[in-house]
Write a protein that holds these residues in place. Sequence first.
Motif, short mmCIF file in Angstrom:
data_model
loop_
_atom_site.label_atom_id
_atom_site.label_comp_id
_atom_site.label_asym_id
_atom_site.label_seq_id
_atom_site.Cartn_x
_atom_site.Cartn_y
_atom_site.Cartn_z
N UNK A 108 0.77 -1.38 0.16
CA UNK A 108 -0.10 -0.16 -0.01
C UNK A 108 0.92 1.34 -0.02
N UNK A 109 0.36 2.26 -0.82
CA UNK A 109 0.80 3.62 -0.34
C UNK A 109 -0.28 4.70 -0.24
N UNK A 110 0.24 5.44 0.77
CA UNK A 110 -0.91 6.53 1.10
C UNK A 110 -0.21 7.83 1.38
N UNK A 111 -1.04 8.86 0.93
CA UNK A 111 -0.68 10.39 0.95
C UNK A 111 -1.75 11.37 0.97
N UNK A 118 -5.57 9.81 0.32
CA UNK A 118 -5.83 8.78 -0.41
C UNK A 118 -4.78 7.66 -0.27
N UNK A 119 -5.35 6.52 -0.16
CA UNK A 119 -4.84 5.27 0.11
C UNK A 119 -5.03 4.19 -1.29
N UNK A 120 -3.76 3.67 -1.78
CA UNK A 120 -3.86 2.70 -2.97
C UNK A 120 -3.31 1.41 -2.40
N UNK A 121 -4.02 0.30 -2.45
CA UNK A 121 -3.70 -0.90 -1.93
C UNK A 121 -3.70 -1.96 -3.11
N UNK A 122 -2.60 -2.86 -3.52
CA UNK A 122 -2.51 -3.86 -4.35
C UNK A 122 -2.36 -5.08 -3.67
N UNK A 123 -3.24 -6.21 -3.72
CA UNK A 123 -3.34 -7.67 -3.45
C UNK A 123 -3.08 -8.63 -4.18
N UNK A 175 -10.21 8.61 0.44
CA UNK A 175 -10.45 7.59 -0.43
C UNK A 175 -9.59 6.27 -0.43
N UNK A 176 -10.09 5.21 -0.55
CA UNK A 176 -9.41 4.06 -0.77
C UNK A 176 -9.51 3.34 -2.13
N UNK A 177 -8.48 3.20 -2.57
CA UNK A 177 -8.49 2.11 -3.83
C UNK A 177 -7.93 0.75 -3.75
N UNK A 178 -8.45 -0.28 -3.90
CA UNK A 178 -8.12 -1.60 -3.75
C UNK A 178 -8.12 -2.26 -5.05
N UNK A 179 -7.00 -2.66 -5.48
CA UNK A 179 -6.76 -3.54 -6.53
C UNK A 179 -5.91 -4.72 -6.67
N UNK A 180 -6.15 -5.51 -7.56
CA UNK A 180 -5.07 -6.78 -7.69
C UNK A 180 -5.70 -7.84 -8.33
N UNK A 213 -15.04 5.46 -0.31
CA UNK A 213 -14.82 6.96 -0.13
C UNK A 213 -15.67 7.17 1.45
N UNK A 214 -15.03 8.34 2.06
CA UNK A 214 -15.59 8.68 3.20
C UNK A 214 -16.98 9.14 3.01
N UNK A 215 -17.78 9.25 4.20
CA UNK A 215 -19.27 9.53 3.79
C UNK A 215 -19.23 11.13 3.55
N UNK A 216 -20.01 11.35 2.63
CA UNK A 216 -20.53 12.63 2.21
C UNK A 216 -19.66 13.25 1.20
#
Length: 389
Positions: free
Chosen positions: A137-140, A147-152, A212-217, A310-313
């Motif tokens: 994961x990479x977050x910034x 934003x957080x990007x996760x690859x699994x 925001x979190x994006x999960x891919x893989x 995504x965060x609420x709102x």
Amino acid sequence: RSYLHGSVGPFQSLLGNSELKRTLPDGKLKVFIGTWNMNGKTPPSTLEDLLLPTPLQSLPDVVVIGTQETNGERDEWEVGLQETLGPGHVLFHSVELGTIHLAVFLRRDLIWVCSVPESDSHSTRAGSAFRTKGGVAVGFSIFGTSLLFVNCHLPAHAEKFAERERDLKKILFSLDLPKELPIRKKQRGKREPHVLLLIHQFASHVTSNYDYVFLCGDLNFRINKSREDVLDFVSKTWGETSPVDLRPELTKLLEADQLKLSLANNRILRTFSEAEITFAPTYKYIPGTEHFDEAKQRVPSYTDRILWKERKGISVRCDHYDVAKQLKCSDHFPVWAAFQVPIKPGRETIPLSAGTFNRPVYLEGMKRRLQAWDPNKLSLSNSASCSLQ
């Protein structure tokens, strides 16, 4: 006053509203995410089909590429991506765990309005010297949005549905992010697996810390149907005589998709969203062809996915969700998605990256672009470089 630490107000600040409007006039960040199980194969000399598929009219602001069973050296792969993207983007950060790799490229001017990137990884095969399963994961933060990007890469085979859910849960609870970024609900410190099992019901996982979190893989979820039924369905749906409207037929197929079941019922996964699937299963193909493998008799499935939370709102818009069928060297087709992400202004209370990026990868990528340039033809020859800038 320092532009690297401390606040100078919401309007005059480096991350304030006026700077946000100048940098992103519509307040939206264009994010591209690609995921590809490379099956250990050598990638093609040109990566345009992966990084700039036909529906895109220009390069996005953020380009994130997650690979599994990645072939070759990390630096060589990153240079190839940089060469293709060109001088308008830089490698902001990357992380790897064995054969799992994640690279985040930014539009060059955005590196001044981002926090220091943070990364972490978790292997679900403890003690294994060759790590092929787990997550990175990479977050910034960019301006005032995190934003957080996760690859699994999760366990294979249809019968390991529960193990996939369990391993994804372990990954999301084990990733120690953020480290320095001042975000609420932060869960600090690594925990032993037996301790994790005790606190899962009470603690928030890493995705709770970001807007925001994006999960891919290669999530490896399969279709609960026989191989013959899926092949028949695919031939009717995407064959030469396929209907114009695929949605009714696709709905029937996706009712048996394991990940769709998890998105509806699993406590963690049901917080994620996925765009509508309109393409054929992405696994398992005979490399170099569009024909499903017959040797191992695998059920064709949507193993390669891109999800978001995504965060609420606030809300993400997914403009495209598709497959790059031109890249046939693996037994998986790459999957890509293009998003528009609302960005809010921020303050310099975060640790700014101060323009840092991977300079050696950038220089080598630009060197290769120059070497590929043929001044007599005024075109690119044998290059992995995209024409849109």
